[in-house]
Design a protein around this motif. Sequence first.
Motif, mmCIF file in Angstrom:
data_model
loop_
_atom_site.group_PDB
_atom_site.id
_atom_site.type_symbol
_atom_site.label_atom_id
_atom_site.label_comp_id
_atom_site.label_asym_id
_atom_site.label_seq_id
_atom_site.Cartn_x
_atom_site.Cartn_y
_atom_site.Cartn_z
ATOM 1 N N THR A 170 -20.249 37.878 -27.119
ATOM 2 C CA THR A 170 -18.997 37.915 -27.872
ATOM 3 C C THR A 170 -19.086 37.061 -29.124
ATOM 4 O O THR A 170 -18.614 37.446 -30.203
ATOM 5 C CB THR A 170 -17.832 37.437 -26.986
ATOM 6 O OG1 THR A 170 -17.746 38.274 -25.830
ATOM 7 C CG2 THR A 170 -16.511 37.476 -27.743
ATOM 8 N N VAL A 171 -19.692 35.876 -28.989
ATOM 9 C CA VAL A 171 -19.873 35.004 -30.152
ATOM 10 C C VAL A 171 -20.699 35.703 -31.229
ATOM 11 O O VAL A 171 -20.337 35.703 -32.416
ATOM 12 C CB VAL A 171 -20.562 33.683 -29.737
ATOM 13 C CG1 VAL A 171 -20.947 32.866 -30.967
ATOM 14 C CG2 VAL A 171 -19.639 32.858 -28.843
ATOM 15 N N ILE A 172 -21.786 36.332 -30.832
ATOM 16 C CA ILE A 172 -22.688 36.985 -31.794
ATOM 17 C C ILE A 172 -22.009 38.170 -32.469
ATOM 18 O O ILE A 172 -22.086 38.338 -33.696
ATOM 19 C CB ILE A 172 -23.978 37.422 -31.082
ATOM 20 C CG1 ILE A 172 -24.764 36.193 -30.609
ATOM 21 C CG2 ILE A 172 -24.844 38.273 -32.009
ATOM 22 C CD1 ILE A 172 -25.942 36.515 -29.721
ATOM 23 N N ALA A 212 -18.748 38.762 -32.831
ATOM 24 C CA ALA A 212 -17.677 38.285 -33.703
ATOM 25 C C ALA A 212 -18.240 37.677 -34.984
ATOM 26 O O ALA A 212 -17.686 37.881 -36.080
ATOM 27 C CB ALA A 212 -16.820 37.259 -32.965
ATOM 28 N N ALA A 213 -19.349 36.940 -34.863
ATOM 29 C CA ALA A 213 -19.972 36.357 -36.052
ATOM 30 C C ALA A 213 -20.483 37.451 -36.989
ATOM 31 O O ALA A 213 -20.350 37.350 -38.222
ATOM 32 C CB ALA A 213 -21.117 35.439 -35.637
ATOM 33 N N ALA A 215 -14.780 32.260 -27.249
ATOM 34 C CA ALA A 215 -16.010 32.842 -27.782
ATOM 35 C C ALA A 215 -15.725 33.730 -28.987
ATOM 36 O O ALA A 215 -16.468 33.726 -29.982
ATOM 37 C CB ALA A 215 -16.724 33.639 -26.688
ATOM 38 N N GLU A 226 -14.593 31.421 -31.967
ATOM 39 C CA GLU A 226 -15.731 30.591 -32.375
ATOM 40 C C GLU A 226 -16.753 31.439 -33.112
ATOM 41 O O GLU A 226 -17.359 30.986 -34.096
ATOM 42 C CB GLU A 226 -16.371 29.937 -31.156
ATOM 43 C CG GLU A 226 -17.424 28.895 -31.486
ATOM 44 C CD GLU A 226 -16.842 27.654 -32.135
ATOM 45 O OE1 GLU A 226 -17.510 27.107 -33.036
ATOM 46 O OE2 GLU A 226 -15.729 27.254 -31.747
ATOM 47 N N GLY A 227 -16.947 32.671 -32.656
ATOM 48 C CA GLY A 227 -17.862 33.571 -33.340
ATOM 49 C C GLY A 227 -17.398 33.897 -34.753
ATOM 50 O O GLY A 227 -18.206 33.943 -35.693
ATOM 51 N N GLY A 267 -19.500 33.034 -38.100
ATOM 52 C CA GLY A 267 -19.853 34.056 -39.082
ATOM 53 C C GLY A 267 -19.481 33.645 -40.495
ATOM 54 O O GLY A 267 -20.252 33.830 -41.448
ATOM 55 N N THR A 308 -22.388 27.710 -23.738
ATOM 56 C CA THR A 308 -22.000 28.190 -25.060
ATOM 57 C C THR A 308 -21.613 27.034 -25.972
ATOM 58 O O THR A 308 -22.007 26.986 -27.144
ATOM 59 C CB THR A 308 -20.831 29.178 -24.944
ATOM 60 O OG1 THR A 308 -21.207 30.273 -24.100
ATOM 61 C CG2 THR A 308 -20.442 29.723 -26.316
ATOM 62 N N VAL A 319 -23.613 26.210 -29.453
ATOM 63 C CA VAL A 319 -22.883 26.206 -30.725
ATOM 64 C C VAL A 319 -23.046 24.855 -31.422
ATOM 65 O O VAL A 319 -23.265 24.781 -32.629
ATOM 66 C CB VAL A 319 -21.399 26.538 -30.499
ATOM 67 C CG1 VAL A 319 -20.585 26.247 -31.756
ATOM 68 C CG2 VAL A 319 -21.233 28.001 -30.103
#
Length: 298
Positions: free
Chosen positions: A100-102, A104-105, A147, A150-151, A155, A279, A283
């Motif tokens: 999810t972080v990746i 969203a980024a 997540a 934060e993503g 980004g 996570t 981060v």
Amino acid sequence: MRSSNPVFSRRGFSRSGGYAGFGAAQQAGGPAAAQGNPYAGSNPYAQTQAAPANPYAAGGQQNLTPEQLQQMYGAPPAGPQTGRMTMDDVVMRTGMTLGTVIVAAAVAWIAHLPIGAGIGAALVAMVLGLVQSFKRTPSPALIMGYALFEGLFLGVISQVYNERWSGAPMQAVLGTMAVFVGVLAAYKTRLIRVNARFQRFVLAAAIGFLLLMAVNLLFTVFAGGDGMGFRSGPLGIVFGIIGVVLGAAFLAMDFKQVEDGVRYGAPREESWLAAFGLTLSLVWIYLELLRLISIFRD
């Protein structure tokens, strides 16, 4: 083990002092057991000398190991059938959270979101993370929400760094992966031993580090420039390296929590806390590496 992450203070795998059977096992160990166990009184998974067994077993089964329980009931020592956490659970939840972080980024990067949107996403992620850290039970919605936002922040900030220092985000990603693999290898080979002394030292160092960064931020806001110079130049390099080392230390503590949770049969939902902690640590390491690389590139 109530370890903490440098970003948020989280409860780890504790819930009101323990789970079924744990309190009785502690009482059975007594003071002598506490002296022989560096985690006694702080780690809900730690074994005492008088009860070298699974602290999650109930009643008269407190002194039975997972293997003995398997022989008695013909069931696996952990898994969906028993409702206890497995390594597969941790890997799956961590993959969902980091994925999810990746994603969203990547969306924030492609959409060229403004810096204001990134700051707003960071504030929302901080609030969600703090709420989860004070909850007694893990909330998948809060963790996935953290997540996501934060993503978005990562980004935006990564794009800002890339515009000034081309390729810095990719270097930071590779560096984060290298730190993860290195800490995991050192932990598995026992080059890093996470004990009570290790935890106390890391927590004290992290508190001091965060206080210095907070003071530096205040000087930056009111005096302008880079405040006291802790985040640029030679001092910036020193504190950047310290930040990465602290992140690696908390990553080792996360590995210890996962290992203890799987070994002693933590409830399956606690795998969400493991994913959350991993996570947070990753981060933290990525952001410290990103700043460190920018200083070196200058």
